[in-house]
Design a protein around this motif. Structure first.
Motif, PDB file in Angstrom:
ATOM      1  N   PHE A  26      27.704  78.091  29.014  1.00  0.00           N
ATOM      2  CA  PHE A  26      28.468  78.927  30.134  1.00  0.00           C
ATOM      3  C   PHE A  26      29.922  78.615  30.083  1.00  0.00           C
ATOM      4  O   PHE A  26      31.018  79.413  29.945  1.00  0.00           O
ATOM      5  CB  PHE A  26      27.948  78.679  31.254  1.00  0.00           C
ATOM      6  N   VAL A  27      30.383  77.214  30.158  1.00  0.00           N
ATOM      7  CA  VAL A  27      31.692  76.904  30.015  1.00  0.00           C
ATOM      8  C   VAL A  27      32.477  77.345  28.744  1.00  0.00           C
ATOM      9  O   VAL A  27      33.556  77.569  28.858  1.00  0.00           O
ATOM     10  CB  VAL A  27      31.798  75.304  30.389  1.00  0.00           C
ATOM     11  N   SER A  28      31.818  77.070  27.615  1.00  0.00           N
ATOM     12  CA  SER A  28      32.316  77.069  26.307  1.00  0.00           C
ATOM     13  C   SER A  28      32.691  78.873  26.182  1.00  0.00           C
ATOM     14  O   SER A  28      33.501  79.362  25.515  1.00  0.00           O
ATOM     15  CB  SER A  28      31.793  76.820  25.247  1.00  0.00           C
ATOM     16  N   ILE A  29      31.759  79.707  26.936  1.00  0.00           N
ATOM     17  CA  ILE A  29      32.012  81.046  26.821  1.00  0.00           C
ATOM     18  C   ILE A  29      33.075  81.558  27.600  1.00  0.00           C
ATOM     19  O   ILE A  29      33.881  82.243  27.415  1.00  0.00           O
ATOM     20  CB  ILE A  29      30.708  81.788  27.215  1.00  0.00           C
ATOM     21  N   VAL A  30      33.039  80.810  28.797  1.00  0.00           N
ATOM     22  CA  VAL A  30      34.058  81.514  29.915  1.00  0.00           C
ATOM     23  C   VAL A  30      35.508  81.056  29.593  1.00  0.00           C
ATOM     24  O   VAL A  30      36.492  81.517  30.199  1.00  0.00           O
ATOM     25  CB  VAL A  30      33.477  81.230  31.329  1.00  0.00           C
ATOM     26  N   PHE A  31      35.872  79.649  29.145  1.00  0.00           N
ATOM     27  CA  PHE A  31      36.800  79.030  29.049  1.00  0.00           C
ATOM     28  C   PHE A  31      37.028  78.515  27.546  1.00  0.00           C
ATOM     29  O   PHE A  31      37.363  77.347  27.411  1.00  0.00           O
ATOM     30  CB  PHE A  31      36.884  77.759  29.973  1.00  0.00           C
ATOM     31  N   PRO A  32      37.175  79.487  26.697  1.00  0.00           N
ATOM     32  CA  PRO A  32      37.201  78.835  25.262  1.00  0.00           C
ATOM     33  C   PRO A  32      38.625  78.376  24.848  1.00  0.00           C
ATOM     34  O   PRO A  32      38.780  77.465  24.265  1.00  0.00           O
ATOM     35  CB  PRO A  32      36.900  80.369  24.625  1.00  0.00           C
ATOM     36  N   MET A  33      39.639  78.958  25.297  1.00  0.00           N
ATOM     37  CA  MET A  33      41.052  78.415  25.171  1.00  0.00           C
ATOM     38  C   MET A  33      41.351  77.220  25.720  1.00  0.00           C
ATOM     39  O   MET A  33      42.085  76.421  25.239  1.00  0.00           O
ATOM     40  CB  MET A  33      42.012  79.611  25.439  1.00  0.00           C
ATOM     41  N   GLN A  34      41.098  76.902  26.970  1.00  0.00           N
ATOM     42  CA  GLN A  34      41.103  75.771  27.487  1.00  0.00           C
ATOM     43  C   GLN A  34      40.276  74.643  27.015  1.00  0.00           C
ATOM     44  O   GLN A  34      40.903  73.355  26.711  1.00  0.00           O
ATOM     45  CB  GLN A  34      40.521  75.701  29.099  1.00  0.00           C
ATOM     46  N   LEU A  35      39.433  74.731  26.150  1.00  0.00           N
ATOM     47  CA  LEU A  35      38.402  73.861  25.836  1.00  0.00           C
ATOM     48  C   LEU A  35      39.300  73.444  24.333  1.00  0.00           C
ATOM     49  O   LEU A  35      39.067  72.537  23.903  1.00  0.00           O
ATOM     50  CB  LEU A  35      36.997  74.315  25.308  1.00  0.00           C
ATOM     51  N   THR A  36      39.645  74.470  23.893  1.00  0.00           N
ATOM     52  CA  THR A  36      40.438  74.304  22.373  1.00  0.00           C
ATOM     53  C   THR A  36      41.569  73.509  22.682  1.00  0.00           C
ATOM     54  O   THR A  36      41.994  72.349  22.024  1.00  0.00           O
ATOM     55  CB  THR A  36      40.939  75.574  21.727  1.00  0.00           C
ATOM     56  N   GLY A  37      42.363  73.584  23.767  1.00  0.00           N
ATOM     57  CA  GLY A  37      43.483  72.674  24.218  1.00  0.00           C
ATOM     58  C   GLY A  37      43.065  71.226  24.470  1.00  0.00           C
ATOM     59  O   GLY A  37      43.778  70.288  24.121  1.00  0.00           O
ATOM     60  N   ILE A  38      42.131  71.038  24.923  1.00  0.00           N
ATOM     61  CA  ILE A  38      41.333  69.829  25.523  1.00  0.00           C
ATOM     62  C   ILE A  38      40.982  69.111  24.119  1.00  0.00           C
ATOM     63  O   ILE A  38      41.288  67.914  24.161  1.00  0.00           O
ATOM     64  CB  ILE A  38      40.301  69.992  26.446  1.00  0.00           C
ATOM     65  N   MET A  39      40.205  69.631  23.261  1.00  0.00           N
ATOM     66  CA  MET A  39      39.778  69.089  21.855  1.00  0.00           C
ATOM     67  C   MET A  39      40.867  68.845  21.121  1.00  0.00           C
ATOM     68  O   MET A  39      41.017  67.642  20.459  1.00  0.00           O
ATOM     69  CB  MET A  39      38.915  70.205  21.382  1.00  0.00           C
ATOM     70  N   GLN A  40      42.140  69.478  21.114  1.00  0.00           N
ATOM     71  CA  GLN A  40      43.348  69.031  20.345  1.00  0.00           C
ATOM     72  C   GLN A  40      44.058  68.004  20.999  1.00  0.00           C
ATOM     73  O   GLN A  40      44.491  67.072  20.114  1.00  0.00           O
ATOM     74  CB  GLN A  40      44.142  70.199  20.286  1.00  0.00           C
ATOM     75  N   THR A  41      44.043  67.847  22.187  1.00  0.00           N
ATOM     76  CA  THR A  41      44.700  66.968  22.954  1.00  0.00           C
ATOM     77  C   THR A  41      43.850  65.551  22.818  1.00  0.00           C
ATOM     78  O   THR A  41      44.343  64.218  22.483  1.00  0.00           O
ATOM     79  CB  THR A  41      44.896  66.941  24.575  1.00  0.00           C
ATOM     80  N   ALA A  42      42.622  65.475  22.787  1.00  0.00           N
ATOM     81  CA  ALA A  42      41.673  64.395  22.725  1.00  0.00           C
ATOM     82  C   ALA A  42      41.150  64.087  21.531  1.00  0.00           C
ATOM     83  O   ALA A  42      40.165  63.291  21.349  1.00  0.00           O
ATOM     84  CB  ALA A  42      40.452  64.459  23.804  1.00  0.00           C
ATOM     85  N   GLY A  43      41.842  64.796  20.488  1.00  0.00           N
ATOM     86  CA  GLY A  43      41.326  64.571  19.239  1.00  0.00           C
ATOM     87  C   GLY A  43      40.809  63.249  18.630  1.00  0.00           C
ATOM     88  O   GLY A  43      39.700  62.759  18.010  1.00  0.00           O
TER      89      GLY A  43
END
Length: 79
Positions: free
Chosen positions: A33-50
């Protein structure tokens, strides 16, 4: 989708390892659900915490492998 299937078929809140399967199903539903509703925020988090995330991924994989092995043993083993 797998989380919904687990919750639909195996929604048992009795004690022991069957409740663990239900918990994993609900966690999967929430993550989906979170990945469907907030895809752009998760992309930013993944790039920051890479870099930090790449160091932790083998540990997470080992934990999932261990938990999956235990649940498979409990499901197909003799009681």
């Amino acid at each position: 989708m797998p989380g919904l299937a687990i919750v639909y078929v195996h929604n048992h809140w009795t004690g022991g390892w069957p409740a663990l399967i239900t918990v994993f199903g609900w966690v999967s539903v929430i993550i989906g659900f979170v990945s469907i509703v907030f895809p752009m925020q998760l992309t930013g988090i993944m790039q920051t915490a890479g870099p930090a995330l790449h160091a932790v991924l083998p540990i997470i994989g080992a934990v999932f492998l261990l938990v999956g092995g235990v649940l498979s043993f409990k499901a197909h083993g003799r009681e």
